[in-house]
Motif scaffolding. Structure first.
Motif, PDB file in Angstrom:
ATOM      1  N   VAL A 105       0.847  -1.193   0.000  1.00  0.00           N
ATOM      2  CA  VAL A 105       0.000   0.000   0.000  1.00  0.00           C
ATOM      3  C   VAL A 105       0.886   1.247   0.000  1.00  0.00           C
ATOM      4  N   LYS A 106       0.889   1.925  -1.128  1.00  0.00           N
ATOM      5  CA  LYS A 106       1.667   3.163  -1.240  1.00  0.00           C
ATOM      6  C   LYS A 106       0.721   4.287  -1.618  1.00  0.00           C
ATOM      7  N   GLU A 107       0.980   5.471  -1.095  1.00  0.00           N
ATOM      8  CA  GLU A 107       0.136   6.623  -1.425  1.00  0.00           C
ATOM      9  C   GLU A 107       0.473   7.145  -2.828  1.00  0.00           C
ATOM     10  N   PRO A 108      -0.444   7.705  -3.535  1.00  0.00           N
ATOM     11  CA  PRO A 108      -1.830   7.939  -3.154  1.00  0.00           C
ATOM     12  C   PRO A 108      -2.681   6.663  -3.205  1.00  0.00           C
ATOM     13  N   VAL A 109      -3.614   6.566  -2.241  1.00  0.00           N
ATOM     14  CA  VAL A 109      -4.579   5.469  -2.263  1.00  0.00           C
ATOM     15  C   VAL A 109      -5.844   5.994  -2.942  1.00  0.00           C
ATOM     16  N   ILE A 110      -6.213   5.344  -4.017  1.00  0.00           N
ATOM     17  CA  ILE A 110      -7.360   5.812  -4.815  1.00  0.00           C
ATOM     18  C   ILE A 110      -8.481   4.781  -4.708  1.00  0.00           C
ATOM     19  N   MET A 111      -9.644   5.207  -4.228  1.00  0.00           N
ATOM     20  CA  MET A 111     -10.791   4.276  -4.185  1.00  0.00           C
ATOM     21  C   MET A 111     -11.702   4.567  -5.359  1.00  0.00           C
ATOM     22  N   VAL A 112     -12.120   3.503  -6.010  1.00  0.00           N
ATOM     23  CA  VAL A 112     -12.945   3.656  -7.205  1.00  0.00           C
ATOM     24  C   VAL A 112     -14.137   2.695  -7.156  1.00  0.00           C
ATOM     25  N   GLY A 113     -14.977   2.780  -8.164  1.00  0.00           N
ATOM     26  CA  GLY A 113     -16.160   1.929  -8.225  1.00  0.00           C
ATOM     27  C   GLY A 113     -17.317   2.596  -7.501  1.00  0.00           C
ATOM     28  N   GLY A 114     -18.494   2.045  -7.700  1.00  0.00           N
ATOM     29  CA  GLY A 114     -19.706   2.622  -7.123  1.00  0.00           C
ATOM     30  C   GLY A 114     -19.638   2.742  -5.608  1.00  0.00           C
ATOM     31  N   THR A 115     -19.017   1.777  -4.949  1.00  0.00           N
ATOM     32  CA  THR A 115     -19.000   1.799  -3.473  1.00  0.00           C
ATOM     33  C   THR A 115     -18.152   2.949  -2.927  1.00  0.00           C
ATOM     34  N   SER A 116     -17.246   3.475  -3.736  1.00  0.00           N
ATOM     35  CA  SER A 116     -16.413   4.578  -3.239  1.00  0.00           C
ATOM     36  C   SER A 116     -17.249   5.840  -3.024  1.00  0.00           C
ATOM     37  N   LEU A 117     -18.460   5.857  -3.617  1.00  0.00           N
ATOM     38  CA  LEU A 117     -19.336   7.017  -3.427  1.00  0.00           C
ATOM     39  C   LEU A 117     -20.129   6.918  -2.120  1.00  0.00           C
ATOM     40  N   ILE A 118     -20.069   5.736  -1.487  1.00  0.00           N
ATOM     41  CA  ILE A 118     -20.703   5.598  -0.166  1.00  0.00           C
ATOM     42  C   ILE A 118     -19.687   6.178   0.820  1.00  0.00           C
ATOM     43  N   GLN A 119     -19.810   7.464   1.109  1.00  0.00           N
ATOM     44  CA  GLN A 119     -18.728   8.220   1.757  1.00  0.00           C
ATOM     45  C   GLN A 119     -18.186   7.556   3.026  1.00  0.00           C
ATOM     46  N   GLY A 120     -19.037   6.823   3.719  1.00  0.00           N
ATOM     47  CA  GLY A 120     -18.580   6.179   4.949  1.00  0.00           C
ATOM     48  C   GLY A 120     -17.487   5.156   4.689  1.00  0.00           C
ATOM     49  N   LEU A 121     -17.460   4.610   3.492  1.00  0.00           N
ATOM     50  CA  LEU A 121     -16.506   3.538   3.182  1.00  0.00           C
ATOM     51  C   LEU A 121     -15.076   4.079   2.998  1.00  0.00           C
TER      52      LEU A 121
ATOM     53  N   LYS B 234     -14.002   6.721   4.221  1.00  0.00           N
ATOM     54  CA  LYS B 234     -13.639   7.244   5.548  1.00  0.00           C
ATOM     55  C   LYS B 234     -13.141   6.096   6.434  1.00  0.00           C
ATOM     56  N   ALA B 235     -13.865   4.969   6.390  1.00  0.00           N
ATOM     57  CA  ALA B 235     -13.459   3.808   7.202  1.00  0.00           C
ATOM     58  C   ALA B 235     -12.088   3.287   6.745  1.00  0.00           C
ATOM     59  N   VAL B 236     -11.847   3.301   5.422  1.00  0.00           N
ATOM     60  CA  VAL B 236     -10.538   2.849   4.895  1.00  0.00           C
ATOM     61  C   VAL B 236      -9.441   3.812   5.353  1.00  0.00           C
ATOM     62  N   GLU B 237      -9.742   5.103   5.331  1.00  0.00           N
ATOM     63  CA  GLU B 237      -8.766   6.107   5.801  1.00  0.00           C
ATOM     64  C   GLU B 237      -8.400   5.857   7.260  1.00  0.00           C
ATOM     65  N   GLU B 238      -9.414   5.562   8.065  1.00  0.00           N
ATOM     66  CA  GLU B 238      -9.157   5.338   9.499  1.00  0.00           C
ATOM     67  C   GLU B 238      -8.273   4.111   9.709  1.00  0.00           C
ATOM     68  N   LEU B 239      -8.527   3.071   8.921  1.00  0.00           N
ATOM     69  CA  LEU B 239      -7.768   1.835   9.107  1.00  0.00           C
ATOM     70  C   LEU B 239      -6.346   1.950   8.557  1.00  0.00           C
ATOM     71  N   LEU B 240      -6.211   2.586   7.402  1.00  0.00           N
ATOM     72  CA  LEU B 240      -4.877   2.682   6.771  1.00  0.00           C
ATOM     73  C   LEU B 240      -4.077   3.877   7.262  1.00  0.00           C
ATOM     74  N   LYS B 241      -4.780   4.799   7.893  1.00  0.00           N
ATOM     75  CA  LYS B 241      -4.155   6.046   8.371  1.00  0.00           C
ATOM     76  C   LYS B 241      -3.489   6.809   7.216  1.00  0.00           C
ATOM     77  N   VAL B 242      -4.159   6.825   6.091  1.00  0.00           N
ATOM     78  CA  VAL B 242      -3.700   7.635   4.953  1.00  0.00           C
ATOM     79  C   VAL B 242      -4.918   8.334   4.345  1.00  0.00           C
ATOM     80  N   LYS B 243      -4.659   9.362   3.579  1.00  0.00           N
ATOM     81  CA  LYS B 243      -5.763  10.052   2.905  1.00  0.00           C
ATOM     82  C   LYS B 243      -6.175   9.214   1.694  1.00  0.00           C
ATOM     83  N   VAL B 244      -7.470   9.038   1.545  1.00  0.00           N
ATOM     84  CA  VAL B 244      -7.974   8.260   0.406  1.00  0.00           C
ATOM     85  C   VAL B 244      -8.570   9.229  -0.621  1.00  0.00           C
ATOM     86  N   ILE B 245      -8.176   9.060  -1.861  1.00  0.00           N
ATOM     87  CA  ILE B 245      -8.709   9.912  -2.934  1.00  0.00           C
ATOM     88  C   ILE B 245      -9.860   9.184  -3.629  1.00  0.00           C
TER      89      ILE B 245
END
Lengths: 150, 414
Positions: free
Chosen positions: B362-378, B380-391
């Motif tokens: 896992v190297k930054e930038p971390v980019i989340m894609v697909g329909g589920t990435s629009l479910i903002q809570g997801l 956010k949860a990945v950011e909390e677990l990885l401790k990185v900013k998710v784009i």
């Protein structure tokens, strides 16, 4: 007697057991049957996804499929074993079983069978090697010959 | 996939595949992508010395063989185009070896690597997408290096839940279509028509078409697509393109309706990747079911989750049945829908984190894609677990279609 050998593909152990009038139980026999059976198509050993399911007799589904598949090969050997020789930590060229977890399970099951069992360390020098062969020969002599059993 | 493309040599580094009875499945998948499996030659001395040389002590001789074969690739004793590392699912020792060997080969050689943990139920179909991505990365580097979309092209992404289409012109999206996947062909046609209508073009205007996703071959053959490509390479390309992170490393995460992808990307080309597909509890389907239970639409679930706190809800299981049951029990016990929505997002993110991200770097930038990435809570949860900013780039839900349209523009000159 039918003597289970470990490592189960050790040609040296297999040969020793035969020389003393017993029948070695070696994995080559089971693999040979798989290779020669027609109609199967999973090279190189003609194992199919059904084989690991036979291994469920020994280990539950949470145990890796490779362990269960190997146990399906060991099953006929384990059920026939009347005696066993286990060599501890052999070098790879002496005989090699690929999976450590399968090896542990096989060794455990052999101990539970309450059959004559010889466990000995793999020799690392010539003196130990002579003693190694001597111990095996004495053990094999102590077993009832295969012919008498029939 | 075309059998006229050059043959790709894939090294198989595995432990337990033949004893699991799946070697035929591996060979079958490899044959379909016009590749051949090779088994790097090693001698006994290499195997005996490998623990000391590699620095990892293991009990299983087959794993020593696996490491020795990896070394023979790295030292150039054997030439291969790609590497497939596979060990038994649930074998702890093998999981460590698999992960370290994957990293070792990728770092030392840059050869594309995929690792996989199998059971006896692994089929050629399961392996096909992975093998297709592996061989594409090996044989189509020039196509994957494309950074701009040219001309008028279109992409269709036939996913398990939704079908997406875009029309692009001169590096801009000019038409979009997004419909639920019901009948693969009809849904694709509908999404494509919607995109063309918005763009104000017809099929004959489109200079090149690319298809991706589960239905890529069916749709691609029907619509005479120029490119039919699996979603790993297409999504990687689409993600770094939309996020404007085409140079350097990136990590692409795509939680799909049926499976999840985690991809390590370098300069827009996937290096290591993993596709999860064993548990529905780790997929977008889990979030869909949570939304249904909460009586909200899937598009509302994310905003709801942002207002909640996942830690206020105790989940006893990740399972799509028992996990949902935990959420229902929490609601009955007085938990707020916001907390339950956040807990559902956290559960899916945690499974991705626990089960898949070990397989990639896992190297930054971390980019989340697909329909589920629009479910903002997801995210956010990945950011909390990885401790990185998710784009989450704009149009993240069209990632596959955009990637397909972008890559398809490489076919215009033909």
């Amino acid at each position: 007697m039918k003597v289970f050998i470990y490592p189960t593909n050790s040609l040296i152990l297999s040969d020793l057991v035969e020389r003393f009038g017993h029948e070695p139980l070696a994995i080559m026999q089971e693999i040979g049957k798989k290779v020669r059976t027609q109609g199967l198509d999973s090279p190189p050993m003609n194992m199919t996804p059904e084989d690991p399911k036979f291994g469920l007799k020994y280990a539950a589904v949470e145990v890796p499929s490779g362990v269960r598949g190997r146990m399906s090969l060991f099953d006929p050997l384990l059920s026939k074993a009347e005696a066993a020789i286990i060599v501890i930590e052999p070098v790879i060229s002496f005989g090699c079983m690929g999976c450590a977890r399968t090896n542990e399970l096989v060794n455990f099951l052999l101990r539970g069978k309450k059959i004559p069992l010889l466990k000995l360390d793999y020799p690392t020098n010539e003196e130990d090697a002579k003693m190694f062969v001597y111990k095996i020969s004495e053990f094999l002599k102590s077993l009832k010959p295969a012919e008498d059993k029939k | 996939m075309s059998t006229t493309e050059n043959l790709v040599r894939i090294a198989q580094l595995s432990c337990g595949a033949e004893y699991s009875g799946i070697q035929n499945e591996i060979d079958s998948a490899v044959k379909q992508v016009n590749a051949v499996m090779v088994y790097p030659e090693v001698d006994i001395g290499d195997i005996e010395a490998i623990e000391e040389e590699f620095g990892l002590k293991v009990a299983s001789p087959d794993l020593k063989l696996l490491m020795a074969r990896a070394k023979s690739i790295v030292t150039g004793k054997v030439h291969v185009d790609a590497v497939f590392i596979a060990t038994c699912f649930r074998c702890a020792e093998a999981a460590i070896v698999r992960s370290e060997v994957r990293r070792y080969i990728n770092e030392k050689t840059g050869i594309p690597v995929i690792s996989y943990s199998f059971t006896e139920r692994t089929t050629a179909g399961t392996l096909l997408t992975r093998m297709e991505a592996l061989t594409t990365t090996a044989r189509r580097k020039s196509l994957l290096a494309r950074e701009k979309q040219n001309g008028l092209t279109a992409g269709i992404d036939s996913g398990s839940t939704t079908t997406k289409a875009v029309v692009m012109k001169d590096n801009k999206i000019i038409g979009k279509g997004w419909v639920p996947t019901i009948k693969v062909l009809e849904s694709a046609q509908e999404a494509f028509n919607n995109a063309m209508k918005e763009a104000g073009v017809t099929r004959s205007d489109i200079q090149a078409l690319g298809t991706t996703g589960y239905g890529r071959f069916l749709i691609g053959e029907f619509l005479k697509a120029d490119l039919m490509q699996e979603e790993i390479t297409v999504n990687s390309k689409g993600a770094v393109y939309l996020a404007d992170k085409q140079k350097g490393p990136a990590t692409v995460l795509d939680i799909g309706g049926m499976d999840n992808k985690a991809i390590s990307v370098m300069d827009g080309i996937p290096g290591m990747f993993t596709m999860g597909g064993i548990c529905a509890g780790a997929s977008g389907r889990f979030l869909e079911m949570t939304a249904k239970r909460l009586g909200v639409g899937i598009t509302e679930l994310g905003a709801l989750a942002l207002k909640g706190n996942a830690h206020n809800v105790k989940m006893n299981s990740y399972c799509i049945v028992f996990g949902i049951q935990s959420l229902v029990n929490s609601l009955a016990g007085g938990s707020t829908p916001e907390d339950v929505a956040a807990a559902a997002c956290h559960s899916v993110a945690e499974q991705l984190f626990e089960q898949q991200l070990q397989e990639v770097d896992v190297k930054e930038p971390v980019i989340m894609v697909g329909g589920t990435s629009l479910i903002q809570g997801l995210p956010k949860a990945v950011e909390e677990l990885l401790k990185v900013k998710v784009i989450v780039p704009d149009n993240a839900q069209y990632i596959g279609a955009v990637g397909a349209a972008l890559l398809a523009s490489g076919f215009i000159s033909k």
